[in-house]
Motif scaffolding. Structure first.
Motif, short mmCIF file in Angstrom:
data_model
loop_
_atom_site.label_atom_id
_atom_site.label_comp_id
_atom_site.label_asym_id
_atom_site.label_seq_id
_atom_site.Cartn_x
_atom_site.Cartn_y
_atom_site.Cartn_z
N THR A 1 0.81 -1.22 0.00
CA THR A 1 0.00 0.00 0.00
C THR A 1 0.85 1.27 0.00
OG1 THR A 1 -1.74 -1.16 1.17
CG2 THR A 1 -1.81 1.22 1.25
N CYS B 1 2.03 5.02 0.70
CA CYS B 1 1.98 5.81 1.93
C CYS B 1 2.44 7.22 1.59
CB CYS B 1 2.87 5.19 3.00
SG CYS B 1 2.76 6.01 4.60
N SER C 1 -1.65 6.78 1.44
CA SER C 1 -2.53 6.17 0.43
C SER C 1 -3.51 7.21 -0.08
CB SER C 1 -3.27 4.99 1.04
OG SER C 1 -4.27 5.44 1.89
N MET D 1 -6.85 1.30 2.42
CA MET D 1 -6.08 1.86 1.32
C MET D 1 -6.90 2.77 0.40
SD MET D 1 -5.46 -1.66 -0.84
CE MET D 1 -4.74 -0.83 -2.25
#
Lengths: 219, 219
Positions: A60, A62, A64, A93
């Motif tokens: 995911t 960052c 997100s 996410m």
């Protein structure tokens, strides 16, 4: 943007007193990806970037994005594309909004299973996409009116998972013997699955069953 | 814009001392069409509009654009899409630039036959599209480097027109008997054409031949 925690950072960009929505566009075709970004950047309240696929959950981004705008053709592997469960759509996410076409109930079902919260018709006006982004960003579900009929049909998949996998292998041009070997079944059983699939989708023959299933987005 | 004659009008828009290039974007999918327009409108020297198809020659827009930017999937009927002859590309209705993908030599050939002067990879950088537009607007041919291999293969269609039409009907799910009836041939002859097509494209079976031909853009 400053701060240490990912979630704390997500909504910190402010434009003319309003929170900006961070949007990540996902499309396999580079030029269409860039074009969609250009389209959405016309909206002052959107902060837009792009990628060719959604990362798996463990990768995911960052921070997100608040909203993923993904072409439905980029959702063929829910396991990899950060499946967050039907009816959820936000997970950790960001919300998922898919761009789809009419008469693809199978594809719609895949998007639903991937946790999509928004469904926008690719043939609609761009203002619908912008509206959809704002709606899913605030946690609401958004479905284009023109896709309503497809939603009614989306749960009507007439084929079993086994029939689907046999049909998918046949669509790749695999001979019966190869399909049988790869699924550890006999050739006769594969023929039975194909006959059953042809009957269930109302096709005239194997090729017709593949065509019907591909058009509906089941394959 | 003022004036009476169509051709006289074409290059009358001037921006910062330079002629503006009138571009008409063609894509079947509304959202992608709008997105491509948004992308190209970032260029100050381009005046951009859009439509879902190229008009036939007799319906030519007035004033006609200098450049048509058309997705290759919108060129499936050269007779309707203003075919201007291979190697010409400009005709009386502006130069044609197509957006295509790699490994589609058949589609490339169709674009060439439709008179395309420019060939831009859909997976390339948007700057290549802008460069291509300027080049074809001045009457030059423009081919994305990444498409060179496809051009080498584009003339190598292994199938006869008859084999292609039989394969196309099979791809639609038509049974052998129906194909035979629609082409006024015997079922045995249709089977022979299919067998020949399978052998020529190096396929394992009928479905594989259809898949290979569709991927190459022949079907």
């Amino acid at each position: 943007m400053t701060g240490t925690g990912c979630d704390a950072d997500r909504r910190t960009t402010i434009y003319k007193g309003a929170f900006m929505i961070h949007v990540q566009v996902v499309h396999r075709v580079g030029l269409f990806r860039a074009a969609l970004v250009a389209l959405l950047r016309c909206e002052e309240t959107l902060h837009v970037s792009a990628s060719h696929k959604r990362p798996a959950r463990q990768e995911t981004l960052c921070p997100s994005p608040h909203v993923w705008v993904a072409d439905i053709d980029c959702l063929d592997d829910p396991a990899r594309t950060g499946k967050s469960g039907p009816g959820n759509g936000q997970g950790g996410m960001g919300a998922l909004l898919v761009l789809t076409s009419e008469r693809k109930p199978g594809a719609l079902m895949k998007a639903f299973e991937a946790g999509a919260l928004g469904y926008v018709n690719r043939d609609g006006d761009p203002s619908r996409l912008v509206e959809g982004i704002h709606r899913v960003a605030s946690g609401e579900r958004y479905v284009d009116d023109s896709l309503a009929c497809d939603f009614l049909q989306a749960t009507k998949l007439p084929l079993t998972p086994r029939e689907l996998s046999v049909l998918a292998l046949a669509a790749e041009g695999s001979p019966i013997g190869d399909i049988a070997a790869s699924l550890h079944l006999s050739s006769g059983t594969i023929r039975n699955y194909l006959a059953s699939a042809i009957r269930k989708v109302g096709a005239r023959n194997r090729m017709d069953a593949i065509r019907i299933s591909q058009n509906a987005g089941w394959l």
